[in-house]
Structures are given as C-alpha cells and as structure tokens.
Design a protein around this motif. Structure first.
Motif, PDB file in Angstrom:
ATOM      1  N   UNK A 441       0.831  -1.190   0.000  1.00 42.59           N
ATOM      2  CA  UNK A 441       0.000   0.000   0.000  1.00 42.59           C
ATOM      3  C   UNK A 441       0.871   1.248   0.000  1.00 42.59           C
ATOM      4  N   UNK A 442       0.514   2.161  -0.861  1.00 42.09           N
ATOM      5  CA  UNK A 442       1.333   3.366  -1.007  1.00 42.09           C
ATOM      6  C   UNK A 442       1.300   4.229   0.239  1.00 42.09           C
ATOM      7  N   UNK A 443       0.259   4.044   1.045  1.00 40.61           N
ATOM      8  CA  UNK A 443       0.131   4.936   2.186  1.00 40.61           C
ATOM      9  C   UNK A 443       0.756   4.373   3.461  1.00 40.61           C
ATOM     10  N   UNK A 444       1.145   3.101   3.430  1.00 35.53           N
ATOM     11  CA  UNK A 444       1.727   2.528   4.642  1.00 35.53           C
ATOM     12  C   UNK A 444       3.016   3.250   5.004  1.00 35.53           C
ATOM     13  N   UNK A 445       3.429   3.057   6.234  1.00 39.59           N
ATOM     14  CA  UNK A 445       4.643   3.737   6.691  1.00 39.59           C
ATOM     15  C   UNK A 445       5.801   3.439   5.762  1.00 39.59           C
ATOM     16  N   UNK A 446       6.617   4.406   5.540  1.00 38.48           N
ATOM     17  CA  UNK A 446       7.598   4.240   4.491  1.00 38.48           C
ATOM     18  C   UNK A 446       8.714   3.280   4.856  1.00 38.48           C
ATOM     19  N   UNK A 447       8.766   2.887   6.092  1.00 39.94           N
ATOM     20  CA  UNK A 447       9.828   1.962   6.459  1.00 39.94           C
ATOM     21  C   UNK A 447       9.417   0.507   6.329  1.00 39.94           C
ATOM     22  N   UNK A 448       8.132   0.344   6.140  1.00 40.01           N
ATOM     23  CA  UNK A 448       7.631  -1.012   6.243  1.00 40.01           C
ATOM     24  C   UNK A 448       8.340  -1.964   5.293  1.00 40.01           C
ATOM     25  N   UNK A 449       8.450  -1.503   4.075  1.00 42.95           N
ATOM     26  CA  UNK A 449       8.983  -2.400   3.068  1.00 42.95           C
ATOM     27  C   UNK A 449      10.393  -2.849   3.382  1.00 42.95           C
ATOM     28  N   UNK A 450      11.231  -1.874   3.631  1.00 41.98           N
ATOM     29  CA  UNK A 450      12.616  -2.285   3.808  1.00 41.98           C
ATOM     30  C   UNK A 450      12.771  -3.084   5.093  1.00 41.98           C
ATOM     31  N   UNK A 451      11.947  -2.770   6.052  1.00 48.74           N
ATOM     32  CA  UNK A 451      11.977  -3.552   7.276  1.00 48.74           C
ATOM     33  C   UNK A 451      11.651  -5.000   6.993  1.00 48.74           C
ATOM     34  N   UNK A 452      10.585  -5.190   6.237  1.00 47.64           N
ATOM     35  CA  UNK A 452      10.185  -6.553   5.970  1.00 47.64           C
ATOM     36  C   UNK A 452      11.172  -7.261   5.050  1.00 47.64           C
ATOM     37  N   UNK A 453      11.542  -6.557   4.022  1.00 46.63           N
ATOM     38  CA  UNK A 453      12.350  -7.228   3.018  1.00 46.63           C
ATOM     39  C   UNK A 453      13.706  -7.615   3.581  1.00 46.63           C
ATOM     40  N   UNK A 454      14.147  -6.856   4.524  1.00 50.22           N
ATOM     41  CA  UNK A 454      15.477  -7.182   4.993  1.00 50.22           C
ATOM     42  C   UNK A 454      15.408  -8.008   6.264  1.00 50.22           C
ATOM     43  N   UNK A 455      14.260  -8.515   6.518  1.00 51.52           N
ATOM     44  CA  UNK A 455      14.205  -9.518   7.559  1.00 51.52           C
ATOM     45  C   UNK A 455      13.552  -9.062   8.833  1.00 51.52           C
ATOM     46  N   UNK A 456      13.132  -7.825   8.898  1.00 53.58           N
ATOM     47  CA  UNK A 456      12.507  -7.352  10.112  1.00 53.58           C
ATOM     48  C   UNK A 456      11.240  -8.122  10.420  1.00 53.58           C
ATOM     49  N   UNK A 457      10.622  -8.682   9.401  1.00 54.37           N
ATOM     50  CA  UNK A 457       9.353  -9.349   9.606  1.00 54.37           C
ATOM     51  C   UNK A 457       9.473 -10.846   9.739  1.00 54.37           C
ATOM     52  N   UNK A 458       9.276 -11.532   8.615  1.00 56.65           N
ATOM     53  CA  UNK A 458       8.969 -12.939   8.740  1.00 56.65           C
ATOM     54  C   UNK A 458      10.062 -13.881   8.226  1.00 56.65           C
ATOM     55  N   UNK A 459      11.242 -13.393   7.910  1.00 59.45           N
ATOM     56  CA  UNK A 459      12.270 -14.311   7.403  1.00 59.45           C
ATOM     57  C   UNK A 459      13.118 -14.884   8.534  1.00 59.45           C
ATOM     58  N   UNK A 460      13.658 -16.063   8.240  1.00 59.93           N
ATOM     59  CA  UNK A 460      14.745 -16.563   9.077  1.00 59.93           C
ATOM     60  C   UNK A 460      15.976 -16.697   8.205  1.00 59.93           C
ATOM     61  N   UNK A 461      17.100 -16.362   8.787  1.00 66.87           N
ATOM     62  CA  UNK A 461      18.370 -16.481   8.085  1.00 66.87           C
ATOM     63  C   UNK A 461      19.114 -17.656   8.702  1.00 66.87           C
ATOM     64  N   UNK A 462      19.678 -18.489   7.841  1.00 71.68           N
ATOM     65  CA  UNK A 462      20.365 -19.669   8.344  1.00 71.68           C
ATOM     66  C   UNK A 462      21.820 -19.681   7.896  1.00 71.68           C
ATOM     67  N   UNK A 463      22.610 -20.268   8.712  1.00 68.68           N
ATOM     68  CA  UNK A 463      23.976 -20.599   8.357  1.00 68.68           C
ATOM     69  C   UNK A 463      23.992 -22.095   8.052  1.00 68.68           C
ATOM     70  N   UNK A 464      24.697 -22.499   7.029  1.00 67.93           N
ATOM     71  CA  UNK A 464      24.816 -23.933   6.725  1.00 67.93           C
ATOM     72  C   UNK A 464      26.270 -24.222   6.380  1.00 67.93           C
ATOM     73  N   UNK A 465      26.778 -25.340   6.875  1.00 68.88           N
ATOM     74  CA  UNK A 465      28.216 -25.560   6.734  1.00 68.88           C
ATOM     75  C   UNK A 465      28.606 -26.292   5.450  1.00 68.88           C
ATOM     76  N   UNK A 466      27.935 -25.978   4.366  1.00 68.25           N
ATOM     77  CA  UNK A 466      28.417 -26.427   3.065  1.00 68.25           C
ATOM     78  C   UNK A 466      28.582 -25.197   2.184  1.00 68.25           C
ATOM     79  N   UNK A 467      29.488 -25.288   1.235  1.00 69.92           N
ATOM     80  CA  UNK A 467      29.759 -24.133   0.391  1.00 69.92           C
ATOM     81  C   UNK A 467      30.341 -24.552  -0.944  1.00 69.92           C
ATOM     82  N   UNK A 468      31.064 -23.633  -1.528  1.00 68.20           N
ATOM     83  CA  UNK A 468      31.668 -23.903  -2.835  1.00 68.20           C
ATOM     84  C   UNK A 468      32.517 -25.160  -2.832  1.00 68.20           C
TER      85      UNK A 468
END
Ligand code: ADP
Ligand code: MG
Length: 624
Positions: A441-468
């Motif tokens: 929504x265009x009228x929602x607080x302007x921080x909402x998006x970046x807060x959510x997208x960068x994990x403020x909301x519903x994401x979990x970030x994981x570390x996993x011990x496999x890589x390249x």
C-alpha cells in the motif's frame, strides 16, 4: 507534411526508401535532412530513440559523398557493436541503389584484420565504435584524414560509456573543415561540452521536448516488497501472455540470475550482459530478434545496442543509479510509431526516485497493481482461447482423429471445451489460487517495506556448513535445499554461498522444520549443520537506508531480494571469512559460465515437477 522527395533526396535514395517501405519522413528527418543536404554546417539534433535518427543523418551523408571515390569521406561513431552493425546495415539498405557504395562497420570483438581489409577495399563510409576506431587509427589501418562528415550518434550514450577521450582523439585526427553532426537522445552537460569543443557554431534541432521520452510510451510503476520483486516480474509476464520485452537489471550478476530463474520457471528468457562472449551475445540477440526469446534480461550497457522494433514492454526490474538511464531503457519500446509500456518494479524506498525521473521524462508514472492470481488465470485462459480460435488445423493429426473421436464419443461439445480449457487453466489456477497480494500500500509507513524485506518481519536467516568447496553455487544450493526440505520454489531465498559455508533465508514458518531436519542429516557422508543466524554480523544499513531494525541486526544483511554484489558483505564477518568477497566474485564467474547455455538447462528442466510452468514453458508448442 512533406515527402522524402520534398526534402531534396535523389532518385537512388528515393528508390531505396520505397523498397524500405518508409512513406513519410519522421520529424527529425524532416528537420535535419534539408539542413544537412543544403548547407555545410555542424548540427546538434536531439531526438529520442526510435525517431529515425539513422536516416536523418544517413540519407544526407549518402547523397553527399562521392561513391566514385574510394576515399573515406564519412565517419559515424556509435557506442556499441550492435548499433554499429545496425547502422551499417541501414546505410547499406538506404544506399542499395547507390552504385559503388561501400559501407564498412568496425567494432571490437571481431577480427581487426578482416575489418582492415574491408576498409582497404575503399570504404566511403565507416561506422565504428570509438574503441576499435582508435585502435585502427593507431595501427594505421584506416585513414580518416580526409573525411568531410563526422557523425556522433547516441552521443550521450558514448559519453556515458566513457568514450570521451577516444572520441576526442579520433576527432583530433580529422580535418578542421569537416562537418560534425551530433545526434543524441538527451543533452547532459558532457554532450554540450563536446558540442562546444568540436563543433563550429552548430545549428540545433530538437524533436519533442529536450530530454523527454517518447509519448508513445506509457510509464507505470508497481510497488512491492523488495523480496517479491521476482514474483512480481513473473506475474507481469503472466498477465501479458504475448509480452516481448527487455528487462533491465543493475548488475551483470542480477541480470544472469533473473534470466536463469525465468528460464528455470519455464519462460523463454535470455541474458545479455558484458560477461558473455561476443558469440553468446550474438546468439541471444538473434534469438530475441526472431522472438525465440520473449524476455531479454539485460544490463544497461549491453542493452545499448538493442534496436529491436515491436518491444511491447520494458521492465525496470531494478532502477539504475543514473536517472538519465531510464530514458534509454524506456526508449527501447514505443519505437517506429508503435506504443509501448515501461514498467518499474519499485520498493517503497525507491519511490521517490520516480519523482526525479518524472521531471526528466516530463511525464507521470501511473501506479498500477500487480495483477492477482485470478486475474492472471483469466488473461491466460482468454489468451489460450483466442490462440485456439486462430489456430490453423494441422492435418497431420487426421490419422489420430478416429481414436480421439472414439474417446470423446460420449462427450458433448460443451463438456469437451470445459475439459480442454481446464487442462491449461488448472495449471495456472493451482499455482495462483493461494498466491498472495504482492502490492504494497502506497500509504503505509515508508519503512515497512525495507523492514520486511530485509528480515525485520517474517524471514529466518540460516547458516549452513556447506559451500563452494562442496560443489555448490547459489543455484545448486537452492535446488538442493528445496528438494531435501520439500519446499516450494520461492521458499528458499537470499542464498549466499561462501567457500566453506553458506547462508540462506526462508519464511520463519519453516524454521522449526528446517532445524529439526538438519539435526542428523548427512550429505556425502558428512553431517550438515544448520543454525539460525540471529544476531551477529549485521552491521549498519550501509546499502539501504531507512530499514527498520527491529528484526535484529544480522537479518538486515540480506538487503535486496537477491544478493547483489557486496550486499551481504557484512555477513562474512560472522565466520571471519574476510576473504570471501573476492572468492565470491570468482565463484560467480564460475557459476555464470556453467549456466551460460542456460536455455538448455531451463527448457528441459524436469525437476520440481509440481511446479507451475507458464505458457512460455513450452515455447515450441505455445509459439506456433
Ligand atoms: P533512432 O536512431 O532514432 O533510435 P532508428 O533510426 O534506429 O531510430 O529508427 C527506428 C526504426 O524506425 C527503424 O526500424 C527504422 O527503419 C524505422 N524508420 C526510420 N525512419 C522511418 C520512416 N520515415 N518511416 C518508417 N520507418 C522509419
Ligand atoms: Mg539510432
């Protein structure tokens, strides 16, 4: 309105023009051609892409040069190899009846000796990219000391691309009394400077307003959470079944990834960026021109050469840092009198940049909604119905008809139609029935998006011990996780692979299941360890201002929907992997290489069978 004849063009050219099917001169042609034909003058012409600038300088140049001489008389500088070839081809077509005409294109990435040989045969006109031109001058493979006409085509682009010095050098070796014709879509200060420096009291013509994009293009924007960007893109494509588009990303890496994701999701897409070899770029462009590719994902630099008519949509997957760039992007559509749409997918924090763009293009953006699932199902269904309605019957099927008819003996026409369309509809319906509303929504607080997208909301970030080290790149790891965890295609995101470990995100709702799963999971004989990466490593919001911090610093790292170069740099601090960035860019190159021929990878992709494939999924079938 004048005709080409009125403008003073000769018989040979008029014949060529008739063959090309040009009926009336475009505005820039109407203004420029008489001046250039009748006067020995310098000229600055400002006109948008797609307004016919090539002919505006091409016709007069062709008429004024002496085709009986083998001396190089005209030089056209243009920013990219593609444009260079395009201009050379156009010039040849315009001059089809100019006997003895020899137009040669010189550009990088192709044999210099071959080009030199062609020039030596007597090229009256050379169309060149500045880099290669300078090279050839240095090696004395061309002689431009006698040219009478120099054209700087797409001057703003050439300067954008850093060719200022090359242009200066090249022009300094040309006669003072030549005429210089500068063509540009926009007039930034650098162009004005060049004009001042190299031109003699130039006449100026402007088509439309300065720095305005063509009014054949409408400008729309879609407001979504940054991490829904890709979903939004897919919906825009699905809502436009006949889309033929260029999708712009900011970096080569994003370009490659978006293209790969689209291919994997069954769209006919391709990537165009500077890390591809010339040959690969040629192939992609060829596929795009022939409509084998419906969605060309490109960087700004690589797309400079795209001069394909009939592009229906330009999609700004990400806005460019340079506001001016928008004009060039949107100018790829709405060409040659057609209309087009330029769409911008933005997150809340980017909205205000649209205002600056509006000032440049002198047009307003219209806020549009990403269509919801049912709207897309409807569009797809009707598109299919129309396609079927217009399909010519292929009589090769006659021999099977008896069996088929037998099968449907008891089925009424109504029923048959319902069943037939259900086949297609159900695929879309299943995919979209639970789809969420992507609009913010265009009228929602302007921080909402970046807060959510960068994990403020519903994401979990994981570390996993496999890589390249274990043979993963981001794509492989994502696929691996999706498979073993039985997650959907977009449930795993922000996958970032380091040398010996990686990070990824999911929605928080999967966290419990994931942690439980990895308590005793072995991969190639080794226990795989997954931890929720809660708090450390999340420094300040260097990349994106204004994000809400309530989700804990660590989870802010992810930044955008897909890791952009450096976007996750801070995460490397967590495991003291300070060298990871350089390694990471190497690995990117690696996975790019391995997926360059990604169309094969995508088109026969059989994994994730449950996954929704769009109608683009089967290009062979869906496109006649
Ligand atoms: P620009 O250089 O301004 O971006 P181009 O010269 O590449 O534009 O022209 C865009 C397209 O319009 C090309 O396909 C070209 O062949 C076509 N075109 C140019 N002039 C005319 C005209 N007078 N009538 C019809 N088509 C034209
Ligand atoms: Mg042009």
């Amino acid at each position: 309105m004048s005709t080409f004849q009125d403008l003073g063009l000769n018989e040979e050219l008029l014949k060529g023009i008739t063959d090309l099917g040009f009926e009336t001169p475009s505005e820039v042609q109407e203004k420029a051609i008489p001046i250039l034909l009748n006067e020995e003058t310098d000229l600055v012409a400002l006109a948008q892409t797609g307004t016919g600038k090539t002919a505006a300088f091409g016709f007069p140049m062709l008429q004024k040069i002496d085709v009986d001489s083998r001396t190089t008389q005209g030089l056209i500088l243009s920013p990219t190899r593609e444009l260079c070839l395009q201009i050379a081809n156009e010039m040849k077509a315009y001059g089809k009846y100019c006997k003895g005409l020899n137009v040669v294109a010189i550009y990088g990435g192709s044999s210099i000796t071959d080009q030199a040989r062609e020039v030596k045969r007597g090229a009256q006109i050379i169309v060149a990219t500045p880099g290669r031109m300078k090279d050839m001058i240095k090696r004395r493979l061309v002689d431009i000391t006698k040219i009478q006409y120099a054209v700087l085509d797409e001057a703003d682009e050439m300067l954008n691309m850093g060719f200022k010095e090359d242009i200066t050098d090249i022009l300094s070796g040309t006669p003072d009394d030549k005429n210089t014709w500068l063509f540009s879509a926009t007039m930034p200060r650098e162009v004005a400077t060049i004009a001042k420096k190299f031109m003699n009291d130039p006449q100026e013509i402007t088509v439309g307003h300065k720095n305005q994009s063509t009014d054949t293009v409408s400008h729309e924007y879609y407001l979504v959470n940054a991490r829904d960007r890709y979903q939004a893109l897919k919906r825009l494509a699905d809502a436009n079944p006949d889309i033929f588009s260029v999708i712009f990303c900011r970096t080569k890496r994003d370009t490659q990834k978006v293209a790969e994701n689209l291919i994997e999701d069954g769209y006919s897409a391709g990537a165009l960026h500077g890390d591809l070899s010339q040959n690969q770029r040629d192939i992609v462009m060829k596929q795009f021109r022939s409509r084998q590719i419906q969605m060309l994902v490109a960087t700004d630099v690589a797309a400079r050469g795209i001069d394909v008519d009939d592009i229906t949509h330009v999609i700004n997957y990400q806005l460019s840092d340079e506001i001016e760039t928008y004009t060039h992007r949107s100018g790829r559509t709405g060409r040659a009198g057609k209309t087009g749409v330029s769409m911008v997918i933005v997150s809340k924090s980017e909205v205000r940049r649209l205002k600056s763009i509006e000032r440049i293009i002198n047009q307003k953006f219209e806020l549009k909604e990403i269509p919801n699932g049912m709207a897309i199902c409807e569009v797809q269904l009707m598109s299919l119905a129309n396609k079927i309605h217009n399909t010519e019957i292929n009589h090769e099927i006659d021999k099977y008809l008896e069996d088929i008819n037998g099968l449907f003996e008891e089925t009424t026409k109504e029923e048959l139609i319902k069943k037939f369309f259900s086949v297609e509809f159900t695929r879309f319906f299943n995919y979209y029935q639970k789809s969420k509303n992507l609009n913010v929504s265009a009228s929602a607080g302007s921080d909402r998006e970046s807060g959510r997208s960068s994990g403020g909301g519903s994401d979990s970030r994981y570390f996993i011990n496999v890589g390249e080290k274990d043979g993963f790149d981001w794509m492989k790891l994502k696929d691996f996780l999706k498979e073993i965890l039985e997650l959907g295609r977009d449930d795993v995101f922000k996958v970032d692979v380091k040398e010996s470990f990686s990070f990824f995100n999911t929605e928080k709702e999967h966290q419990e299941k994931i942690i439980a799963f990895f308590t005793d999971y072995k991969h190639e004989g080794r226990f795989v360890n997954v931890e929720v990466s809660e708090n450390r490593g999340g420094g300040g919001g260097r990349n994106r201002g204004g994000g809400r911090r309530d989700g804990g610093g660590e989870r802010r790292r992810g930044g955008s929907d897909r890791p952009r170069g450096g976007g996750d740099r801070r995460s490397s601090g967590r495991r003291s992997d300070s060298g990871s960035d350089s390694r990471r860019s190497d690995s990117n190159r690696g996975d790019r290489r391995s997926s360059e021929s990604s169309s094969s990878r995508g088109s026969d992709s059989s994994r994730d069978k449950s996954e929704f494939k769009t109608t683009h999924a089967r290009p062979k079938r869906s496109r006649r």
